[in-house]
Scaffold this motif. Structure first.
Motif, short mmCIF file in Angstrom:
data_model
loop_
_atom_site.label_atom_id
_atom_site.label_comp_id
_atom_site.label_asym_id
_atom_site.label_seq_id
_atom_site.Cartn_x
_atom_site.Cartn_y
_atom_site.Cartn_z
N ASP A 92 49.32 36.21 -0.76
CA ASP A 92 49.02 35.50 0.47
C ASP A 92 47.56 35.07 0.41
OD1 ASP A 92 51.58 36.00 1.59
OD2 ASP A 92 50.91 38.00 2.15
N GLU A 93 47.23 33.95 1.06
CA GLU A 93 45.89 33.38 0.98
C GLU A 93 45.36 33.07 2.38
OE1 GLU A 93 44.53 30.20 -2.03
OE2 GLU A 93 45.00 29.06 -0.22
N ALA A 94 44.10 33.40 2.60
CA ALA A 94 43.39 32.99 3.82
C ALA A 94 42.07 32.39 3.39
CB ALA A 94 43.16 34.18 4.75
N VAL A 95 41.72 31.24 3.96
CA VAL A 95 40.53 30.50 3.53
C VAL A 95 39.62 30.27 4.72
CG1 VAL A 95 39.67 28.40 2.46
CG2 VAL A 95 41.86 29.35 1.72
N LEU A 96 38.38 30.71 4.60
CA LEU A 96 37.35 30.43 5.60
C LEU A 96 36.59 29.18 5.18
CD1 LEU A 96 35.48 31.15 8.01
CD2 LEU A 96 34.15 32.54 6.38
N LEU A 97 36.56 28.17 6.06
CA LEU A 97 35.78 26.97 5.78
C LEU A 97 34.32 27.31 6.02
CD1 LEU A 97 37.96 24.17 7.42
CD2 LEU A 97 38.15 25.22 5.17
N SER A 98 33.60 27.59 4.94
CA SER A 98 32.21 28.04 5.06
C SER A 98 31.25 26.90 5.35
CB SER A 98 31.79 28.75 3.77
OG SER A 98 32.55 29.91 3.58
N THR A 99 31.48 25.76 4.71
CA THR A 99 30.64 24.57 4.91
C THR A 99 31.51 23.34 4.84
OG1 THR A 99 28.76 25.68 3.85
CG2 THR A 99 28.62 23.29 4.10
N GLY A 100 31.44 22.49 5.86
CA GLY A 100 32.19 21.25 5.84
C GLY A 100 33.52 21.32 6.57
N ARG A 101 34.25 20.22 6.51
CA ARG A 101 35.57 20.09 7.11
C ARG A 101 36.62 19.92 6.01
NH1 ARG A 101 35.44 18.94 12.55
NH2 ARG A 101 37.55 18.08 12.45
N ALA A 102 37.87 20.24 6.32
CA ALA A 102 38.95 20.11 5.34
C ALA A 102 40.17 19.47 5.98
CB ALA A 102 39.33 21.47 4.77
N LYS A 103 40.81 18.58 5.25
CA LYS A 103 42.11 18.04 5.64
C LYS A 103 43.15 18.79 4.84
CE LYS A 103 44.86 13.77 5.86
NZ LYS A 103 45.99 14.26 5.02
N VAL A 104 44.09 19.43 5.52
CA VAL A 104 45.07 20.29 4.86
C VAL A 104 46.48 19.87 5.26
CG1 VAL A 104 45.85 22.65 4.47
CG2 VAL A 104 43.41 22.20 4.89
N ALA A 132 46.57 18.45 9.27
CA ALA A 132 45.50 18.56 10.27
C ALA A 132 44.16 18.61 9.56
CB ALA A 132 45.70 19.80 11.13
N GLU A 133 43.13 18.24 10.29
CA GLU A 133 41.76 18.37 9.80
C GLU A 133 41.11 19.52 10.55
OE1 GLU A 133 37.80 15.57 9.52
OE2 GLU A 133 39.73 14.73 8.90
N HIS A 134 40.41 20.39 9.83
CA HIS A 134 39.88 21.61 10.39
C HIS A 134 38.36 21.67 10.25
CE1 HIS A 134 43.93 23.32 10.79
NE2 HIS A 134 44.18 22.76 9.61
N ALA A 135 37.72 22.30 11.24
CA ALA A 135 36.26 22.35 11.28
C ALA A 135 35.71 23.58 10.56
CB ALA A 135 35.80 22.37 12.74
N GLU A 136 34.45 23.51 10.23
CA GLU A 136 33.72 24.64 9.65
C GLU A 136 33.87 25.87 10.54
OE1 GLU A 136 28.98 25.40 9.08
OE2 GLU A 136 29.83 23.58 8.13
N GLY A 137 34.07 27.03 9.92
CA GLY A 137 34.24 28.27 10.65
C GLY A 137 35.68 28.65 10.92
N THR A 138 36.63 27.77 10.58
CA THR A 138 38.05 28.03 10.78
C THR A 138 38.61 28.83 9.60
OG1 THR A 138 38.27 25.94 11.97
CG2 THR A 138 40.30 26.96 11.19
N VAL A 139 39.54 29.73 9.89
CA VAL A 139 40.27 30.46 8.85
C VAL A 139 41.70 29.92 8.81
CG1 VAL A 139 41.16 32.69 8.07
CG2 VAL A 139 38.90 32.56 9.13
#
Length: 222
Positions: free
Chosen positions: A40-52, A67-74
């Motif tokens: 299983d995987e969990a990813v913290l967006l440390s810097t920047g935004r991500a489209k997933v 969705a596009e997610h902001a910095e600080g999201t897991v």
């Protein structure tokens, strides 16, 4: 295609029970659709935004979400849940702190129609810093809460005073600061700090702390 290549990564923890590494994605870079069969995987967006983009199964029907997610999201991707990542920025790197349980063993790249995706379950989202205000209203010295991912190995920890963190040399714990300031055994904690804790330690808050704690060796009580 250069957009299908990871630029580089750094590993902070690699044990059979779990691993932590930072993945850096260059501007516009894409990591193609893939899944993980054994972890299983969990990813913290440390810097920047991500489209997933995510694919998973529900009673034999393939589901899809983007969705596009902001910095600080897991972002949580259970095993066999497909995901495709993109750095939407044209100028900035994206830094993803990746937690896996058991340890990361690589990506299995597939096509959107692959039936393996039906074995996945719905992805999840958390924001460790968002609960800090509500926690402070409780007046409790600390609060640690399991997140519904990685079999309970990932938790949020809010600290207004101090917290005794159990860890050992062969069973280290990774702590990441989402908000606030403090110290752990004399070492400064500030937003973005990653601490690899390998002994019993005391976390002390100078300003209320919101932390993400990864302990793949033990599971706290709910």
């Amino acid at each position: 295609n250069k957009k299908h290549l990871m630029d580089f990564s750094e590993t902070y923890l690699e044990k059979a029970e779990g691993s932590v590494h930072m993945q850096f994605m260059s501007p516009g870079q894409i990591t193609p659709l893939h899944l993980h069969l054994k972890s299983d995987e969990a990813v913290l967006l440390s810097t920047g935004r991500a489209k997933v983009d995510s694919w998973w199964g529900d009673n034999g029907t393939l589901q899809f979400a983007t969705a596009e997610h902001a910095e600080g999201t897991v972002l949580h991707s259970p095993r066999s849940t497909g995901h495709r990542w993109q750095n939407p920025s044209t100028t900035s790197f994206l830094a993803n702190l990746v937690f896996t349980r058991p340890k990361f063993t690589g990506n299995l790249y597939i096509e959107p129609g692959d039936t393996k995706l039906l074995q996945g379950t719905a992805p999840g989202v958390a924001a460790p810093a968002e609960g800090l205000t509500a926690y402070l209203l409780t007046k409790e010295p600390y609060a640690r809460t399991q997140l519904p991912m990685l079999d309970g190995a990932l938790s949020t920890l809010h600290v207004a005073q101090s917290y005794a963190l159990a860890a050992e040399a062969d069973k280290p714990v990774v702590v990441v600061v989402a908000a606030g300031f403090g110290e752990v055994n004399g070492h400064a904690l500030r937003p973005g700090t990653l601490a690899h804790v390998a002994e019993a330690s005391t976390i002390t808050a100078k300003e209320p702390l919101a932390l993400l704690v990864f302990d793949p060796f033990s599971v706290i009580a709910p």
